[in-house]
Design a protein around this motif. Structure first.
Motif, PDB file in Angstrom:
ATOM      1  N   LEU A   2       3.813  26.135  31.881  1.00 32.52           N
ATOM      2  CA  LEU A   2       5.257  25.693  31.528  1.00 32.52           C
ATOM      3  C   LEU A   2       6.004  25.215  32.558  1.00 32.52           C
ATOM      4  CD1 LEU A   2       6.921  25.167  28.911  1.00 32.52           C
ATOM      5  CD2 LEU A   2       8.032  27.512  29.282  1.00 32.52           C
ATOM      6  N   SER A 129       5.233  19.428  21.736  1.00 33.88           N
ATOM      7  CA  SER A 129       5.402  20.361  22.865  1.00 33.88           C
ATOM      8  C   SER A 129       6.752  20.232  23.248  1.00 33.88           C
ATOM      9  CB  SER A 129       4.392  20.010  23.929  1.00 33.88           C
ATOM     10  OG  SER A 129       3.064  20.438  23.707  1.00 33.88           O
ATOM     11  N   GLN A 132       9.122  21.499  20.473  1.00 29.65           N
ATOM     12  CA  GLN A 132       9.064  23.012  20.554  1.00 29.65           C
ATOM     13  C   GLN A 132       9.722  23.670  21.816  1.00 29.65           C
ATOM     14  OE1 GLN A 132       5.291  24.597  20.285  1.00 29.65           O
ATOM     15  NE2 GLN A 132       5.763  26.646  20.381  1.00 29.65           N
ATOM     16  N   LEU A 133       9.822  23.073  22.938  1.00 29.73           N
ATOM     17  CA  LEU A 133      10.410  23.430  24.215  1.00 29.73           C
ATOM     18  C   LEU A 133      11.964  23.608  24.022  1.00 29.73           C
ATOM     19  CD1 LEU A 133      10.369  24.778  26.979  1.00 29.73           C
ATOM     20  CD2 LEU A 133      10.164  22.383  27.783  1.00 29.73           C
ATOM     21  N   ALA A 135      13.575  23.407  21.028  1.00 26.52           N
ATOM     22  CA  ALA A 135      14.202  24.160  19.964  1.00 26.52           C
ATOM     23  C   ALA A 135      14.209  25.766  20.694  1.00 26.52           C
ATOM     24  CB  ALA A 135      12.782  24.261  18.849  1.00 26.52           C
ATOM     25  N   GLU A 136      13.085  26.152  21.400  1.00 25.05           N
ATOM     26  CA  GLU A 136      13.247  27.399  22.193  1.00 25.05           C
ATOM     27  C   GLU A 136      14.137  27.841  23.038  1.00 25.05           C
ATOM     28  OE1 GLU A 136      10.942  30.190  21.604  1.00 25.05           O
ATOM     29  OE2 GLU A 136       9.947  29.190  19.928  1.00 25.05           O
ATOM     30  N   LEU A 137      14.489  26.617  23.811  1.00 26.75           N
ATOM     31  CA  LEU A 137      15.596  26.733  24.725  1.00 26.75           C
ATOM     32  C   LEU A 137      16.930  26.541  24.112  1.00 26.75           C
ATOM     33  CD1 LEU A 137      14.479  24.150  27.333  1.00 26.75           C
ATOM     34  CD2 LEU A 137      14.675  26.641  27.903  1.00 26.75           C
ATOM     35  N   ALA A 139      17.506  28.095  21.085  1.00 31.12           N
ATOM     36  CA  ALA A 139      17.483  29.300  20.385  1.00 31.12           C
ATOM     37  C   ALA A 139      17.496  30.508  21.270  1.00 31.12           C
ATOM     38  CB  ALA A 139      16.060  29.764  19.357  1.00 31.12           C
ATOM     39  N   ASN A 140      17.117  30.418  22.667  1.00 38.25           N
ATOM     40  CA  ASN A 140      17.031  31.419  23.696  1.00 38.25           C
ATOM     41  C   ASN A 140      17.494  30.875  24.933  1.00 38.25           C
ATOM     42  OD1 ASN A 140      15.426  33.232  22.227  1.00 38.25           O
ATOM     43  ND2 ASN A 140      13.680  31.990  22.608  1.00 38.25           N
ATOM     44  N   ARG A 141      18.866  30.351  24.855  1.00 40.79           N
ATOM     45  CA  ARG A 141      19.566  29.933  25.990  1.00 40.79           C
ATOM     46  C   ARG A 141      19.520  30.788  27.114  1.00 40.79           C
ATOM     47  NH1 ARG A 141      21.868  25.070  25.741  1.00 40.79           N
ATOM     48  NH2 ARG A 141      22.290  24.598  23.577  1.00 40.79           N
TER      49      ARG A 141
END
Length: 147
Positions: A2, A129, A132-133, A135-137, A139-141
């Protein structure tokens, strides 16, 4: 892995900004100004500065600075918002629409040229990819401490 992806995205972003600066220079613009114009153009209706900032993932202050520059250049107009006294609406002017359309034509030519040697399936995988990254960032700042 990553970390390598992130570093590659940073390098790609730098290359895209440099290419965008070359495309926009004949119009007295920069990639950053073009991106703000694109946010307004693609919305299809006038937006407030906070809406543009949210859509672009930027701070309101950064977008306001770019809006002020674009207004001085006559590329955008800022109008009263009937729904909010302090948050005015931003729209492209006719010169702004013309400049944006011309830059998009230039970009489309460059994009077609660049895509010639790129595999469509790999581009789709990269888009997936990166989405998704994002979205993850979102959701999880990450906090400044964990950086």
């Amino acid at each position: 892995m990553l970390t390598t992806l992130a570093l590659t995205v940073f390098r790609a972003n730098g290359a895209l900004i440099a290419a965008g600066d070359l495309l926009t220079a004949p119009f007295g613009l920069s990639s950053a100004r073009w991106q703000v114009m694109g946010a307004v153009a693609l919305a299809g209706l006038p937006l407030t500065v906070p809406q543009i900032a949210r859509n672009m993932g930027l701070t309101r202050q950064a977008v306001q600075r770019l809006i002020d520059e674009l207004a001085r250049q006559g590329m955008i107009a800022v109008e009263d918002n009937p729904h909010h006294k302090r948050s005015r609406l931003v729209r492209l002017t006719v010169p702004g629409e013309n400049a944006y359309a011309a830059i998009i034509d230039r970009w489309n030519g460059l994009a077609s040229e660049l895509a010639t040697d790129m595999d469509a399936a790999q581009m789709e995988a990269a888009i997936g990819s990166l989405s998704q990254l994002i979205a993850e960032l979102g959701a999880n700042r990450p906090s400044a401490r964990s950086a």
